[in-house]
Design a protein around this motif. Structure first.
Motif, short mmCIF file in Angstrom:
data_model
loop_
_atom_site.label_atom_id
_atom_site.label_comp_id
_atom_site.label_asym_id
_atom_site.label_seq_id
_atom_site.Cartn_x
_atom_site.Cartn_y
_atom_site.Cartn_z
N ARG A 70 1.06 -1.24 0.03
CA ARG A 70 -0.02 -0.01 0.09
C ARG A 70 0.96 1.32 0.00
O ARG A 70 0.43 2.37 -0.46
CB ARG A 70 -1.00 0.04 1.20
N SER A 71 2.16 1.15 0.36
CA SER A 71 2.83 2.26 0.36
C SER A 71 3.00 2.96 -1.30
O SER A 71 3.66 3.99 -1.20
CB SER A 71 4.31 1.99 1.00
N GLY A 72 2.78 2.04 -2.06
CA GLY A 72 3.01 2.79 -3.66
C GLY A 72 1.73 2.05 -4.39
O GLY A 72 0.65 1.88 -3.68
N THR A 73 2.13 2.23 -5.63
CA THR A 73 1.34 1.78 -6.44
C THR A 73 1.20 0.25 -6.79
O THR A 73 2.13 -0.49 -6.74
CB THR A 73 1.60 2.37 -8.23
N ARG A 74 -0.02 -0.51 -7.05
CA ARG A 74 -0.32 -1.75 -7.37
C ARG A 74 -0.50 -1.77 -9.02
O ARG A 74 -1.81 -0.89 -9.20
CB ARG A 74 -1.27 -2.53 -6.47
N LEU A 75 0.27 -2.34 -9.66
CA LEU A 75 -0.10 -2.67 -11.06
C LEU A 75 -1.44 -3.29 -11.34
O LEU A 75 -1.64 -4.37 -10.67
CB LEU A 75 1.04 -3.14 -11.81
N ASP A 76 -1.94 -3.00 -12.31
CA ASP A 76 -2.84 -4.12 -12.88
C ASP A 76 -2.94 -4.09 -14.19
O ASP A 76 -2.50 -3.18 -15.06
CB ASP A 76 -4.58 -3.77 -12.34
N PHE A 77 -3.53 -5.41 -14.89
CA PHE A 77 -3.37 -5.42 -16.47
C PHE A 77 -4.55 -5.75 -16.88
O PHE A 77 -5.07 -6.89 -17.51
CB PHE A 77 -2.14 -6.54 -16.66
N PRO A 78 -5.80 -4.67 -16.97
CA PRO A 78 -7.02 -4.85 -17.51
C PRO A 78 -7.05 -5.31 -18.75
O PRO A 78 -6.30 -4.72 -19.59
CB PRO A 78 -7.78 -3.81 -16.88
N GLY A 79 -8.00 -5.91 -19.35
CA GLY A 79 -7.95 -6.25 -20.74
C GLY A 79 -7.32 -7.30 -21.42
O GLY A 79 -7.40 -7.81 -22.45
N LEU A 80 -6.42 -7.85 -20.68
CA LEU A 80 -5.75 -9.04 -21.31
C LEU A 80 -6.42 -10.28 -21.42
O LEU A 80 -7.30 -10.56 -20.59
CB LEU A 80 -4.23 -9.64 -20.23
N THR A 81 -6.18 -10.91 -22.65
CA THR A 81 -7.09 -12.37 -22.86
C THR A 81 -6.53 -13.42 -22.17
O THR A 81 -7.09 -14.45 -22.44
CB THR A 81 -7.42 -12.19 -24.20
N ARG A 82 -5.11 -13.21 -21.65
CA ARG A 82 -4.06 -14.36 -21.28
C ARG A 82 -3.94 -14.27 -19.70
O ARG A 82 -3.92 -13.10 -19.27
CB ARG A 82 -3.07 -14.51 -21.96
N PRO A 83 -3.95 -15.27 -19.22
CA PRO A 83 -3.65 -15.37 -17.41
C PRO A 83 -2.09 -14.95 -17.29
O PRO A 83 -1.42 -15.13 -18.22
CB PRO A 83 -3.97 -16.73 -17.13
N THR A 84 -1.89 -14.15 -16.21
CA THR A 84 -0.50 -13.64 -15.97
C THR A 84 -0.03 -14.37 -14.85
O THR A 84 -0.58 -14.96 -14.06
CB THR A 84 -0.69 -12.10 -15.33
N VAL A 85 1.20 -14.80 -14.90
CA VAL A 85 2.04 -15.41 -14.17
C VAL A 85 3.33 -15.08 -14.27
O VAL A 85 4.06 -14.79 -15.34
CB VAL A 85 2.15 -17.04 -14.47
N ASP A 86 4.05 -14.93 -13.03
CA ASP A 86 5.37 -14.57 -12.94
C ASP A 86 6.36 -15.60 -12.31
O ASP A 86 5.88 -16.32 -11.59
CB ASP A 86 5.70 -13.09 -12.09
N LYS A 87 7.66 -15.47 -12.18
CA LYS A 87 8.64 -16.32 -11.68
C LYS A 87 9.71 -15.16 -10.90
O LYS A 87 9.83 -14.50 -11.49
CB LYS A 87 9.35 -17.03 -12.52
N HIS A 88 9.91 -15.74 -9.56
CA HIS A 88 10.93 -15.03 -9.00
C HIS A 88 12.20 -15.98 -8.58
O HIS A 88 11.68 -16.96 -7.91
CB HIS A 88 10.32 -14.19 -7.56
N SER A 89 13.34 -15.84 -8.58
CA SER A 89 14.20 -16.47 -8.12
C SER A 89 15.18 -15.88 -6.90
O SER A 89 15.31 -14.72 -7.16
CB SER A 89 15.48 -16.86 -9.09
N THR A 90 15.59 -16.67 -5.82
CA THR A 90 16.25 -15.94 -4.89
C THR A 90 17.63 -15.64 -5.29
O THR A 90 18.34 -15.16 -4.55
CB THR A 90 16.16 -16.82 -3.52
N GLY A 91 18.25 -16.01 -6.30
CA GLY A 91 19.37 -15.54 -6.84
C GLY A 91 20.43 -16.80 -6.62
O GLY A 91 20.48 -17.43 -5.63
N GLY A 92 21.28 -16.93 -7.81
CA GLY A 92 22.38 -17.91 -7.61
C GLY A 92 23.54 -17.54 -8.64
O GLY A 92 23.58 -16.55 -9.12
#
Length: 440
Positions: A70-92
């Motif tokens: 809540r301290s900033g902006t929360r993005l959103d992607f309205p109108g996309l016809t495909r589901p959104t999914v992301d990956k995060h790595s803790t680094g190596g």
């Protein structure tokens, strides 16, 4: 909330004495610290230390994370016809997986909004790797990110986080980094997840590294972090799962920015190291299942060349030239085996430190990196080698660093007794455990 509702000292003392902070206390102190009034750096540092020593409950951690979102902006992607999914790595070390993974998952029908970072120390940053591509830009507006995701020929974007995305985390992370309060599972989990939740993705897969080249050295510590992040995702309504993956040995055969881009392109063209392909496909399957696209086999899509086409489209969309030659270092040197034997271990940490020393990484935020610097790995676990065989090639523009890097690389390799079997020792499984959904 009134600015007179709480004061920083009482919140610090409460946590110092082992109390569970209320939602209102957490909301107030995160907001006041972010705005820069009523909570000084030294007071937040004291609270961070108290959290390190006393911990936080699941509810406290979820509230802390939500307050940072809540301290900033929360993005959103309205109108996309495909589901959104992301990956995060803790680094190596050698972790270039995002580069082939994002276009592969996009080619399978998902939209992949990935906000990534730059490297610090021995772990490389995705943006540093991509910035070795001529013209490629990490700084995109939200509108451009939406355009990339909506474009049927692109469908994925890898960009730097905007300044208004979880600014509380940016400010707190800088403070934790200089006050010995980084190693706290609730603070690590909330730092990662606040940015990912604010990113606006519908589903998230976490690649939590385990081993010498990872932030989490043991499976128990990695599992604790993974569970905390999966719980935070669930509490925020983001479908989240995690894979614990091995980082005792470098991923692939290269460590360094342009070197890893080249290797990623080899994977997208149907080749590349087997471990990079294996982990890319494992994470792709997890992401597609989270997006409801598990009927698609990413291995078939990778073989078809469609993922490589997406890669080229992604690079062009962000201003890059996928056909331009990648940067190369001005100087190279080799590290050779000092005895006959079989390679039984290649320790990720000293390899990562060697690449960092050669110029592929940075010691402080904002330091420049050498795009062509790094290490090529010529031997694999199980290989029989003879004295004088090349184990590594070092790349750098600053040859005075060769000796320090050579010392690290020599220490990275363990040789066992010679055997007639070419590949006697077996590498530990890349995917150690799955956490989330039915796997929890």
């Amino acid at each position: 909330m009134s600015g007179d509702a709480f004061d920083a000292v009482s919140v610090v003392v409460a946590k110092r004495d082992g109390a569970e902070l209320s939602t209102a206390q957490i909301d107030w102190i995160v907001d006041a610290y972010t705005r820069g009034d009523r909570v000084a750096d030294e007071q937040m540092a004291a609270l961070a230390m108290a959290i390190c020593l006393r911990g936080m409950t699941r509810r406290e951690t979820a509230d802390w994370t939500a307050a940072m979102v809540r301290s900033g902006t929360r993005l959103d992607f309205p109108g996309l016809t495909r589901p959104t999914v992301d990956k995060h790595s803790t680094g190596g070390v050698g972790d270039k997986i995002t580069l082939p993974l994002a276009p592969l998952v996009a080619a399978c029908g998902a939209a992949v909004p990935q906000l990534s970072g730059r490297g610090l120390g021995h772990t490389g940053g995705t943006l540093d790797k991509l910035e070795s591509l001529a013209g490629w830009r990490a700084d995109l507006t939200v509108d451009r990110m939406r355009a990339a995701l909506a474009d049927p020929g692109v469908g994925a974007v890898v960009a730097a986080a905007t300044e208004d995305l979880a600014p509380a985390d940016r400010k707190l992370y800088a403070l934790r980094d200089v006050t010995g309060t980084v190693e706290s599972i609730p603070l690590i989990a909330s730092s990662i997840m606040s940015k990912k939740i604010a990113e606006g993705t519908g589903a998230l897969v976490l690649d939590v590294k385990v081993g010498s080249g990872a932030f989490m050295k043991t499976a128990d510590a990695a599992r604790e972090l993974a569970v905390a992040m999966v719980e935070l995702g669930a509490d925020a309504g983001v479908a989240t799962s995690a894979l614990l993956t091995d980082m005792s040995t470098p991923l692939g055969a290269t460590v360094g920015n342009a070197l890893e881009v080249r290797e990623s392109c080899e994977v997208l063209e149907g080749g590349g190291p087997a471990d990079v392909v294996e982990l890319t496909l494992a994470l792709a399957r997890e992401m597609l299942a989270a997006a409801g696209l598990d009927a698609v086999d990413p291995a078939d899509v990778l073989r078809s060349g469609a993922a490589y086409d997406r890669w080229r489209a992604m690079v062009r969309f962000q201003g890059g030239d996928p056909d331009a030659p990648l940067p190369t270092a001005r100087h190279t040197d080799i590290v050779t085996a000092d005895a006959d034997g079989v390679v039984t271990a290649i320790d990720a940490l000293p390899v990562g430190l060697a690449a960092w020393r050669l110029g592929a990484g940075r010691e402080r935020q904002g330091d420049p990196v050498q795009a062509g610097a790094g290490v090529e790995i010529h031997a694999a676990i199980g290989d029989a080698v003879r004295r004088g065989d090349t184990l590594f090639t070092m790349h750098t523009d600053t040859p005075e660093y060769f000796d320090a890097a050579r010392e690290r690389l020599t220490a990275a390799v363990t040789l066992g007794a010679h055997t007639s079997e070419r590949r006697a020792p077996e590498r530990r499984a890349l995917v150690i455990e799955r956490i989330g959904g039915s796997g929890r």
